[in-house]
Design an enzyme around this catalytic site. Structure first.
Site, mmCIF file in Angstrom:
data_model
loop_
_atom_site.group_PDB
_atom_site.id
_atom_site.type_symbol
_atom_site.label_atom_id
_atom_site.label_comp_id
_atom_site.label_asym_id
_atom_site.label_seq_id
_atom_site.Cartn_x
_atom_site.Cartn_y
_atom_site.Cartn_z
ATOM 1 N N ASP A 133 0.805 -1.216 0.000
ATOM 2 C CA ASP A 133 0.000 0.000 0.000
ATOM 3 C C ASP A 133 0.843 1.273 0.000
ATOM 4 O O ASP A 133 2.064 1.226 0.199
ATOM 5 C CB ASP A 133 -0.944 0.003 1.215
ATOM 6 C CG ASP A 133 -0.259 -0.470 2.493
ATOM 7 O OD1 ASP A 133 0.979 -0.352 2.591
ATOM 8 O OD2 ASP A 133 -0.949 -0.973 3.387
ATOM 9 N N ASN A 183 -6.960 -3.177 14.568
ATOM 10 C CA ASN A 183 -8.368 -3.412 14.201
ATOM 11 C C ASN A 183 -8.531 -4.605 13.254
ATOM 12 O O ASN A 183 -9.598 -4.810 12.703
ATOM 13 C CB ASN A 183 -8.970 -2.147 13.564
ATOM 14 C CG ASN A 183 -8.312 -1.801 12.229
ATOM 15 O OD1 ASN A 183 -7.372 -2.460 11.793
ATOM 16 N ND2 ASN A 183 -8.810 -0.761 11.580
ATOM 17 N N HIS A 200 -6.902 -5.080 10.383
ATOM 18 C CA HIS A 200 -6.703 -4.853 8.951
ATOM 19 C C HIS A 200 -5.435 -5.542 8.442
ATOM 20 O O HIS A 200 -4.494 -5.777 9.183
ATOM 21 C CB HIS A 200 -6.719 -3.350 8.604
ATOM 22 C CG HIS A 200 -5.495 -2.570 8.982
ATOM 23 N ND1 HIS A 200 -5.505 -1.194 9.086
ATOM 24 C CD2 HIS A 200 -4.218 -2.936 9.272
ATOM 25 C CE1 HIS A 200 -4.293 -0.778 9.407
ATOM 26 N NE2 HIS A 200 -3.506 -1.810 9.526
ATOM 27 N N GLU A 219 -9.547 -2.059 5.747
ATOM 28 C CA GLU A 219 -10.114 -1.805 7.068
ATOM 29 C C GLU A 219 -11.352 -2.693 7.277
ATOM 30 O O GLU A 219 -11.890 -3.248 6.306
ATOM 31 C CB GLU A 219 -10.506 -0.324 7.167
ATOM 32 C CG GLU A 219 -9.372 0.655 6.889
ATOM 33 C CD GLU A 219 -8.300 0.702 7.984
ATOM 34 O OE1 GLU A 219 -8.180 -0.261 8.772
ATOM 35 O OE2 GLU A 219 -7.576 1.710 8.047
#
Ligand code: PGA
Length: 272
Positions: free
Chosen positions: A67, A137, A139, A144
């Site tokens: 990313d 979280n 991801h 997400e």
């Protein structure tokens, strides 16, 4: 899923690095999927050491990073391009032209960047091994919670918790890229092998949901349960909420015995 629980963060990095070194020795033109963040830094140090000792060369290796932030220039220190040069590429013999990052500086169209990135991965013949961290979280990449489990490389809005974690990482509160181009979960599931590393108790809940929870877009890493060749390498702290640690350790011990008896490992082959 293979789960390897080790005593320390250093051992996690060393174990992960040995998997990559093994692969590159087996295939000097391997296609590696790379990650940024705090977790892979120690692993990259191990790769650099192996290169400096003459153990491996990255001359023909091809890399694809997961990313990059949207609207950030290649040379900006907070870009993942700069991170990769700083933490790995500048210290090894990789050919810069073989390194790929889904860059989307100001003025570029992130939708187009995503589509082109997918095409370049395909042209390279696909990714042999994808290195992953995991967000608090759950991801992977910047997929997400509630990301489509079939998603491809695309623009993604970062979660508030990710922006918070990233600002802690960079030690610069207020640095808040809100959009990124990230490989999709479908893109990650298409890679031939996945190596996910996690250390520290901040990752314990996410690891438990990813490994032992239901497959759900609420924990994007849980989609890895659908991939046949995933190794999750964690330290004791990141493993602290797993229920089946004794079983994972037992499996690990059994693998040597299975290899001796049947000539290949029970969980995965080949063993990189
Ligand atoms: P970290 O990030 O390695 O900095 O914890 C992992 C991630 O967000 O994927």
């Amino acid at each position: 899923m293979e789960v390897v629980v080790l005593d320390s963060a250093d051992a996690v990095a060393e174990y992960g690095a040995q998997r990559i070194i093994g692969l590159v020795k087996q295939n000097s033109a391997a296609v590696l999927g790379l990650a940024t963040g705090r977790t892979p830094v120690a692993l990259y140090k191990c790769l650099i050491r192996a290169y400096q000792q003459g153990d491996i060369s990255f001359q023909d290796v091809i890399t694809f990073n997961l990313d990059e932030y949207v609207g950030i220039g290649d040379d900006e220190p907070l870009s993942f391009s700069a991170f990769m040069r700083r933490e790995l590429f500048n210290a090894i013999d990789i050919n810069v032209e073989n390194t790929h990052i889904p860059k989307c500086p100001e003025g570029e169209n992130p939708f187009q960047v995503g589509e082109e990135y997918e095409r370049s991965i395909e042209l390279a013949g696909g990714i042999d091994l994808q290195l992953l961290g995991i967000g608090t979280n759950g991801h992977i990449g910047f997929n997400e919670p509630t990301s489509s489990l079939a998603s491809r490389t695309r623009v993604k809005t970062l979660a508030g918790s990710t922006i918070h974690d990233n600002s802690l990482n960079t030690n610069k509160a207020g640095v808040s890229a809100e959009l990124a181009v990230t490989m999709g979960i479908g893109t990650i599931l298409d890679t031939r092998r996945v190596l996910l590393l996690a250390t520290g108790d901040g990752k314990a809940r996410a690891i438990s949901a990813a490994v032992e929870g239901p497959v759900s877009s609420m924990c994007p890493a849980s989609a890895l349960q659908l991939h046949p060749k995933v190794t999750v390498v964690v330290d004791q702290a990141a493993a602290s909420q797993l229920q089946l640690v004794d079983y994972y350790q037992h499996v690990h011990q059994q693998q040597a015995a299975v290899q001796t008896r049947f000539g290949q490992r029970a969980v995965d082959q080949p063993l990189y």
